[in-house]
Structure formats: structure tokens, C-alpha cells
Design a protein around this motif. Sequence first.
Motif, PDB file in Angstrom:
ATOM      1  N   UNK A 241      58.082  46.261  38.991  1.00  0.00           N
ATOM      2  CA  UNK A 241      57.290  46.236  37.756  1.00  0.00           C
ATOM      3  C   UNK A 241      56.169  45.204  37.896  1.00  0.00           C
ATOM      4  N   UNK A 242      55.181  45.291  37.001  1.00  0.00           N
ATOM      5  CA  UNK A 242      54.062  44.334  36.974  1.00  0.00           C
ATOM      6  C   UNK A 242      53.918  43.835  35.544  1.00  0.00           C
ATOM      7  N   UNK A 243      53.961  42.542  35.369  1.00  0.00           N
ATOM      8  CA  UNK A 243      53.893  41.970  34.025  1.00  0.00           C
ATOM      9  C   UNK A 243      52.470  42.054  33.463  1.00  0.00           C
ATOM     10  N   UNK A 244      52.312  41.849  32.171  1.00  0.00           N
ATOM     11  CA  UNK A 244      51.026  41.918  31.494  1.00  0.00           C
ATOM     12  C   UNK A 244      50.114  40.761  31.924  1.00  0.00           C
ATOM     13  N   UNK A 245      48.798  41.067  32.000  1.00  0.00           N
ATOM     14  CA  UNK A 245      47.782  40.034  32.183  1.00  0.00           C
ATOM     15  C   UNK A 245      47.649  39.466  33.575  1.00  0.00           C
ATOM     16  N   UNK A 246      48.213  40.109  34.587  1.00  0.00           N
ATOM     17  CA  UNK A 246      48.160  39.538  35.932  1.00  0.00           C
ATOM     18  C   UNK A 246      46.970  40.028  36.750  1.00  0.00           C
ATOM     19  N   UNK A 247      46.434  41.208  36.427  1.00  0.00           N
ATOM     20  CA  UNK A 247      45.366  41.815  37.224  1.00  0.00           C
ATOM     21  C   UNK A 247      44.150  42.038  36.311  1.00  0.00           C
ATOM     22  N   UNK A 248      42.928  41.839  36.884  1.00  0.00           N
ATOM     23  CA  UNK A 248      41.702  41.973  36.083  1.00  0.00           C
ATOM     24  C   UNK A 248      40.820  43.080  36.634  1.00  0.00           C
TER      25      UNK A 248
END
Length: 386
Positions: free
Chosen positions: A110-117
Amino acid sequence: VSDAAGNSGPAATTAAATVTIDRTGPTVTINQAATQADPANAGPILFTVTFSEPIDVTTFTSADVTIGGTATGTKTVTLTEVAPNDGTTFQASVSSITSTAQTGGTVIASIAVGLVSDPAGNTSAASTSTDNTVTYDTVRPTLTSINRSTGATNPTNTGPLTWTATFVEPVSGVTASNFGVATSGITGTAPSITSVATTDGSTLSTTWVITVSTTGAIGANAGSIGVNLTSATGIADAATNTLSTATLTGQTYTYDTTVPTVTVALAAASDTGSSSSDGITSAATLTYNVTFSESVTGLATGDFSLSGTSCTLGVLSGSGTTYTLTVTSCADGASVGLSVLANAVSDAAGNSGPAATTAAATVTIDRTGPTVTINQAATQADPANA
């Protein structure tokens, strides 16, 4: 506009470069890769990461991918951009996984919120998934037992016979070639395996039923039929781990088609004649010994018949192979015949016997003592001088 000399300008409409307003962060999905086996027994475990728009790839690192689940190990992640190579699609490769559970552990990405722009600086939402879990299983299955199927009758005189092979986890590839039939005391056609299948028709199951035909098999009282594992070839769990059990001895059935036989004889205490074979007795009550060739059940007073006299059947006692029956009220001078009727009893395997009515030797009742006369012989002189 006009300048100080009265010149109007600009000479033509003049525009700045167009700018796009983007205040929406990218969404992202992460699922097991299309080519990823599930369950799997080897790494790496592959996941596909897809963003809704091109991202700033410098903001996306392996640390942004969270690996959970019950599998153990360091679970190292490596990221690789894949086609269409436009900043939207990546492969996450998970290695250094271990699992000691019999049916495996899980690897969840999974990938948490707000980590990639994205290029506008908007950060990504938390990842969503349709299937982001892979089972990781490296433990080989075992066969725990080959037992007579639930509810089976043992001993038995019929067939077919069934066994249930129970594995520690669901497996596939179980066939008749994995098993052998072992017999003892079988004199007819050797029993053979006719089918090996699951009860619900599935190809992956913990329990498999082995059916053996007994057509033509003839068993003595001590005959036995068993099924053993002789080969593990082709048997594997869902993760393709092969069976670790090489051989296993299963339970046996006692297979008995022999009909019990019986002998009926007057007990020694009831034979008052001058010899044991003269067929004469003066006893008031006759006791008969009834002996079967094997343990039987179902014998009752009504399974006997008397012939040639008006005697009365008395008390029946005993069990297993040995019984006694008393006969009373026999008239003096009567000839007594006692028989055990055909099919009066059954053995443990269900064979009825004896095959035919079986009789004891006839005995004559004699309770009257002899009278005696004594006289001078016909040739005797009377008076005599010598």
C-alpha cells in the motif's frame, strides 16, 4: 494604451504563455502484477503501481511503499518505472521474504496519503486496490493419515472399501499411482484401486477418498486389505510446493467372507453311559456344548430344534465362540436330537452361519435299571453228586 507622444499600443493583442491551473493531487492504485503467481513459493513478489497522472518521479521512492502482511523477513522494495514510461506506471518488487506457516503468510502492498507529488506540487491520495495481497508459501505439505472412511464397517465381507487420505493443507495431483494396496490372507482376485477423488469434485483439497474394489477377493477370518502411500510424485499444494511425505502406511480392513461353523455335543457331565460314544444317558437334564469356529452374535433359544422327543429347551448361556444349552423334561426311553438352525448367527464381518442346520449325535434317555433272574441251568442234574 498611449505613450507621451500619443502613440497607441500595443500594435496587436499580446498574450502571455498559457498556464494550467492544477490543484488536484494524483490518485494511485497498487495491485499484484498480472504475471504474479498467487500463492507463490519464491520471490520477488511483484506489484503494479499506477498513478492517475504523471508524477514528479523524484518524489516517489521505495520507502513510500508500505509492505505489510503476515509473512516475515526484511521485505525489501525495489521500484522500476515500466511502460508506458510516462511517469504513471511503476513495478514494486518485494524480496527478502520468509514464511514458516504451513499455508503461507501474506504480503500486502500500500501507499499512504501525501507521499508522492505531481509536477504542480499536489500530493497523492492514499492508494486503493482490487487485489494487493499475495500469499507467500514455501512450506511443503505432508500426508497425515490414510484411515478407513468415516462410518465404514470393519470387519467387513463386502466392498468396495474406502479410505480417506488427509493432508495437512489442500493439495492437488493425487492419483491412484500414488498408492498401493497391501493384502494378507486374500486368496481370490487381488483388490485394486478404482478411483481417487475429492468428495466435492474439486482439484485442490485436504481430503481425498481412495476406493478399492474387492470383486473376486476371498478373505479368510484373518484376511486384511490396506492402502499405503508409495509415491509422492505429482502431489503439490497451491503454491506448487511438493509433498514431503514419501511413504505412509494406512489403516487396514479385516476382510472376512468365511461363514462360521458350529459343533454341537453332549457335555461330558450329561453322558452317564458306559462310554462316551454309546449314545445312552440317564441324566435328568442334558447339557449341550455349542462351539463356533469364530466369535458370533445373535444366538437365541429359538435357533435350536429338538427332534424325536417331547423334551423342553432350557437355558442358553455363553458368548463369543462358546455357548451351553440345557434340555429338560425328556421322557424315559426317548431319543433326543438337538440341532442349530442354518444362518442362526453372524460373525463380526456379517457372514451368517452355519451354512446348514448342524445336529449333535442322537442320545437315548434310559433311566430304568435292569431286572435279573437266576435259575439252575437246564442241563443241571438235581440232585447232583459232583
